[in-house]
Write a protein that holds these residues in place. Sequence first.
Motif: not given
Length: 709
Positions: A27-35, A41-42, A90-97, A348-349
Amino acid sequence: MEPLRRGDPHRVGPYRLLGRLGEGGMGVVYLARSGAGRPIAVKIVRRSKAGEPRYAARFRREVEAARQVSGVFTAPVLDADPDAAPPWLVTAYLPGLSLREAVGGFGPLPPDAVRPLAAGLAEALADIHRAGVVHRDLKPGNVMLTAGGPRVIDFGIARPEDATAVTRVGTPIGTPGFMAPEQVRGEKTGPAADVFSLGATLAYAATGAEPFGSGPARSRDLRALTTRADLDAITEPWLRGLIGACLHADPGLRPSAAGVLERLGPPDAEGPSLLGARWLPPAIAEEIDRRTAEAETLTRPPPGDPPDADPAVGQAPTEDPDDSVQGTAPPPQGVTRRTVLAGVGAGVMTAGGLGTFLWRRTRDRQGGGSRPPEGRGSRAPQGPPPEGRSRWTRRVSDDSLALAAADGVLLADGIEKDGDDSTGIVHALDARTGEVLWKRDGGFSAAGDGGVTYLTLNEGREISAVRSRTGEVLWTHQVDFDRLPTGELAAAGQVVVFGREEITALDVAGGGRRWTSGASARSGLSAADGLVLALSPEALAGLDARTGKTRWTYPLDYGDSQITGDGMVFACDRFGTLHAIRAGDGALVWRRRNVGGWGSQVGGGRFYAEGHDGVVLALESTTGRQIWSRTLTRLKDDPRRQATAYRLSGTTLYVICADGNLYALDTADGRVRWTYGTEKAIRVQPVSANGLVFIGAGDGSVRAVAAPS
């Protein structure tokens, strides 16, 4: 991070998609935003896979496993619909490395950072195992270093502990080099397999190298089956003991995840909290802070942004009814191929490269704006750098190509083909105009001092000295048949040397033989700073250029790519370890794992080389301390191949990359000053002369490039 492509949905469920983070076979992982504007991450299963029962079942397992696990050091599931067409998560987006990105870009973690990392990962595994789940794919790429501490992600192949095998008997599923022996054999795996993967992951964090080496997957699996892990670089007894226990061949003798926590003991009450990033080296912590700030601010809707009214997955298409995913979106306006940074793996999101794309997208939609904040360190540049200018192009070869320069003359070693016959040929080009000054049939060339070039001619039977500008022959030396130069020529002060099984030095004044050495140069020959460097499969030898006497010998297992400068000699062994050796006596000064030697450069107190996955590294030449790093390109199919080649010229480091681009970097901080792109560029070392830089192209031509006006 990439923009949405034609065929990508604008929305999934109630979530608006902003761009692609990565993709895999499933599949494909996208960056998204909630309302509420929260970055998420979707993951959407490909329609071609969603209809296959085994992929549908695998995705359902991933959703179920991820939902069962709830812990501080795992990524929470926010929403999912495994029955949708196509299914999504949908999971929490984890900014980092990711841990792999951090170690590859900034070097191994010190022991005082590995300890809290081990505690966080062990606690995450304990939570996973308490939920009755086995992760089965713990590895550096599935560990995120975030502002909230380390997180374990990607439950794509996780299974309940009591599940039966999902593959054929004897067929492993997981990542080579991080799978437990029982997992490699295709047997049923339990929590102990995750502990084995934990040990391998901690070994990588502490050393910068995978404990079961590199090379083909079968080789790494075989070493794992025999638990022949390379832990020599781990000097802390507690850490070596912990990793060794986790890597025990017998699953019953490995500690549990809770047992790992017990071995680590209570955290230091005075130390930084693991629920942050201050326990990491400052450079990594600063990069996490930068990416976190980008994710929090740049995913907010710009002022005046229209309400979310884009078509969602499953709704009627607005155009292109034959597209595989309905509700398609073209790439956002204003984003070109050059301004979009490479995405990361689907599992890896991360927020790597997020700032440039989202800043530019927001700026374009708002009609301008200021530049994004510059991050400290050495990540991707903010905004597109200027383009270099092409000066001239000259085709000189039908096949391979090598370049050198001296005294305003560019030497291009190439091949001319006539049917099945191939002849080595050397072209001397005027560096300013590309005009052919002269050419000779030969094999190798070496530029000397005083405007003289040394050539092998007549199929290696002759070595000649010619004037670089005119091609006038100054002298010719007839080579004995048993001493034909089957490798490089190297000029070293008053001598030019050649040879393979033995080395011969000729006087540069008249071509007479000065000395012969029995030192083997089967793996390479070079010269600089009064030294002749002879490389064999067993050792690197430093010979006195005047006398041929061996000054020192340094054992090296199939070394290559030796280079000297700043009073040091640098060479790599077959395991990808760089050895920094003192030129005066051959003593080891420092060494570093996962550093490529070919194409490296040294000067001004710095050594420039390729790190893991194509990262450009600037190291202090006498200590090995990392000064900066920058990721320009990666080799997706084979990350262990060389992706870059360098040329140092003053305060500019020219880097030719696997993506076909030339990058001019500022040596002070790795900033990209300008670029030059061509789809036909090949990875030969660029050359700089007369204010120009020269690169080899895939069609056998030389291109001269100037900096932007």
